[in-house]
Design a protein around this motif. Structure first.
Motif, short mmCIF file in Angstrom:
data_model
loop_
_atom_site.label_atom_id
_atom_site.label_comp_id
_atom_site.label_asym_id
_atom_site.label_seq_id
_atom_site.Cartn_x
_atom_site.Cartn_y
_atom_site.Cartn_z
N HIS A 75 0.82 -1.22 0.00
CA HIS A 75 0.00 0.00 0.00
C HIS A 75 0.85 1.27 0.00
O HIS A 75 0.36 2.34 0.32
CB HIS A 75 -0.93 0.01 1.21
CG HIS A 75 -1.88 -1.14 1.24
ND1 HIS A 75 -2.92 -1.29 0.36
CD2 HIS A 75 -1.92 -2.23 2.05
CE1 HIS A 75 -3.58 -2.41 0.63
NE2 HIS A 75 -2.99 -3.00 1.64
N GLU A 77 2.15 3.15 -2.38
CA GLU A 77 1.76 4.25 -3.27
C GLU A 77 0.53 4.98 -2.74
O GLU A 77 0.48 6.21 -2.76
CB GLU A 77 1.47 3.69 -4.67
CG GLU A 77 2.72 3.17 -5.37
CD GLU A 77 2.42 2.64 -6.75
OE1 GLU A 77 1.26 2.78 -7.20
OE2 GLU A 77 3.34 2.09 -7.39
N GLU A 78 -0.45 4.22 -2.22
CA GLU A 78 -1.64 4.85 -1.66
C GLU A 78 -1.29 5.71 -0.44
O GLU A 78 -1.80 6.80 -0.26
CB GLU A 78 -2.67 3.79 -1.26
CG GLU A 78 -3.28 3.06 -2.45
CD GLU A 78 -2.56 1.76 -2.74
OE1 GLU A 78 -1.35 1.69 -2.43
OE2 GLU A 78 -3.20 0.83 -3.27
N PHE A 79 -0.37 5.14 0.37
CA PHE A 79 0.01 5.87 1.57
C PHE A 79 0.71 7.19 1.22
O PHE A 79 0.40 8.24 1.77
CB PHE A 79 0.93 5.01 2.43
CG PHE A 79 1.58 5.77 3.57
CD1 PHE A 79 0.82 6.26 4.62
CD2 PHE A 79 2.94 6.02 3.56
CE1 PHE A 79 1.41 6.99 5.63
CE2 PHE A 79 3.53 6.73 4.58
CZ PHE A 79 2.77 7.21 5.63
N LYS A 81 0.53 8.92 -1.50
CA LYS A 81 -0.41 9.85 -2.12
C LYS A 81 -1.29 10.50 -1.06
O LYS A 81 -1.51 11.72 -1.07
CB LYS A 81 -1.28 9.11 -3.13
CG LYS A 81 -2.26 10.00 -3.86
CD LYS A 81 -3.05 9.19 -4.89
CE LYS A 81 -4.04 10.09 -5.61
NZ LYS A 81 -4.84 9.32 -6.63
N ALA A 82 -1.79 9.68 -0.13
CA ALA A 82 -2.63 10.23 0.94
C ALA A 82 -1.83 11.15 1.85
O ALA A 82 -2.34 12.16 2.33
CB ALA A 82 -3.24 9.08 1.74
N MET A 112 -4.90 4.86 8.07
CA MET A 112 -4.97 4.35 6.71
C MET A 112 -5.08 2.83 6.69
O MET A 112 -5.75 2.26 5.84
CB MET A 112 -3.72 4.76 5.92
CG MET A 112 -3.69 6.21 5.55
SD MET A 112 -2.30 6.51 4.48
CE MET A 112 -2.75 5.52 3.08
N ILE A 123 -10.25 5.73 4.92
CA ILE A 123 -9.86 5.59 3.53
C ILE A 123 -9.84 4.11 3.16
O ILE A 123 -9.25 3.30 3.85
CB ILE A 123 -8.47 6.20 3.29
CG1 ILE A 123 -8.46 7.67 3.73
CG2 ILE A 123 -8.07 6.08 1.83
CD1 ILE A 123 -7.11 8.31 3.63
N PHE A 125 -8.95 0.83 0.78
CA PHE A 125 -7.88 0.41 -0.11
C PHE A 125 -8.14 -1.00 -0.62
O PHE A 125 -8.65 -1.86 0.10
CB PHE A 125 -6.52 0.45 0.60
CG PHE A 125 -6.07 1.83 0.97
CD1 PHE A 125 -5.50 2.65 0.03
CD2 PHE A 125 -6.24 2.30 2.26
CE1 PHE A 125 -5.09 3.93 0.36
CE2 PHE A 125 -5.84 3.58 2.59
CZ PHE A 125 -5.26 4.40 1.65
N LYS A 126 -7.79 -1.18 -1.88
CA LYS A 126 -7.91 -2.50 -2.49
C LYS A 126 -6.88 -3.44 -1.87
O LYS A 126 -5.76 -3.05 -1.55
CB LYS A 126 -7.67 -2.39 -4.00
CG LYS A 126 -7.75 -3.71 -4.75
CD LYS A 126 -7.43 -3.50 -6.23
CE LYS A 126 -7.42 -4.83 -6.97
NZ LYS A 126 -7.07 -4.66 -8.39
N GLY A 183 -12.45 -1.81 1.61
CA GLY A 183 -12.09 -1.71 0.20
C GLY A 183 -12.25 -3.05 -0.50
O GLY A 183 -12.43 -4.09 0.14
#
Length: 295
Positions: A75, A77-79, A81-82, A112, A123, A125-126, A183
């Motif tokens: 995760h 990239e998601e982290f 970005k967030a 997260m 949030i 996440f997939k 998610g």
């Protein structure tokens, strides 16, 4: 999810090179392979751990994420970005990102990944995508069939379409890791490794086969029976057939992927086998034939 030390599983140091990772994986994979340890649940579990560790560490990008984020590497990239969005919000409200303290960072990271709620809400996440390799024989993919796979301890029933190719990857939606904070689940990607242990050579949807005929069949012609992938057919050999002659049997090749009832072609190459251990009488007759041809 508890932290898993992939370096420890492979028995290597954190600064190991890619070559050292490959060697460690191959050695352990051979040792704990299910074929060499039938009905050994511990060996099967160890084999899965080894494959998971290799999947992460042999990929340089995944390895960097793992080294930085540990169990939550998938995760990253998601982290990030967030985290950038969070900093932008702080800057907009007048609070400088320079005052983003260690405590804020920890709370944000925790929110997260399921430990609480961020200020802007939870949030989603997939889940992690899974990758698996399925070893099949060429005959296994001639017809569509169902098969049960065991992935991370779960049995998954899948349909294998006829005509899949060696190295081809298909996606099974929703059969990856569980989503976070509600998610969606990740997906399962299956790569086919197809062993051709037949007399046919496969090139895309076409098949190729060499068939032996004797000298007399080649000279005079004949009707022979040849094997196709799904049975036998009669084939006429034309008189005066030359060595290496190719004939096409339309529609007798391999099934075309995702096109029900459509097939490639089968190409037969004739290999003329000359007679050996000739008798004196046969030699005399051949000499007479040579004389006739040279007149």
């Amino acid at each position: 999810m508890a932290f898993i030390d992939y370096y420890k599983i492979l028995g290597i140091q954190k600064n190991a090179t890619q070559d050292e990772i490959r060697k460690a994986y191959r050695k352990l994979a051979r040792k704990f392979h299910p074929d060499l340890n039938p009905n050994d649940k511990e060996a099967e579990k160890k084999f899965k751990e080894i494959n998971e560790a290799n999947e992460v560490l042999s990929n340089e990008e995944n390895r960097k994420k793992y080294d930085k984020y540990g169990k939550d590497w998938m995760h990253a990239e998601e982290f990030e970005k967030a985290q950038q969005q969070q900093r932008s919000q702080r800057a907009y409200t007048g609070r400088s990102s320079e005052h983003f303290s260690e405590g804020d960072y920890s709370d944000f990271f925790e929110s997260m990944f399921g430990g609480g709620r961020a200020r802007g809400g939870s949030i989603k996440f997939k889940g992690q995508d899974y990758n698996a390799e399925l070893n099949l024989n060429l005959k296994d993919v001639y017809k569509t069939h169902k098969r049960v796979l065991t992935v991370n301890g779960n049995n998954i029933r899948i349909t294998i379409p006829s005509g899949v190719k060696n190295g081809q990857t298909i996606k099974i939606k929703g059969h990856g890791g569980q989503g976070i904070n509600g998610g969606p689940n990740g997906d399962l990607f299956i790569t086919f490794s197809i062993l051709n242990n037949t007399d046919f050579k496969r090139d895309k949807d076409n098949l190729y086969k060499t068939v032996d005929i004797d000298l007399y069949q080649a000279l005079l012609g004949d009707e022979i029976v040849v094997d196709t992938f799904d049975g036998k057919v009669k084939l006429k050999v034309k008189p005066e057939t030359q060595n290496g002659t190719k004939v096409k049997l339309k529609g007798k090749g391999f099934p075309i992927y995702k096109k029900e009832g459509e097939f490639g072609d089968l190409f037969i190459t004739y290999n003329i086998v000359l007679p050996t251990k000739l008798t004196d009488k046969e030699k005399e007759l051949i000499k007479e034939l040579a004389k006739l041809r040279n007149k």
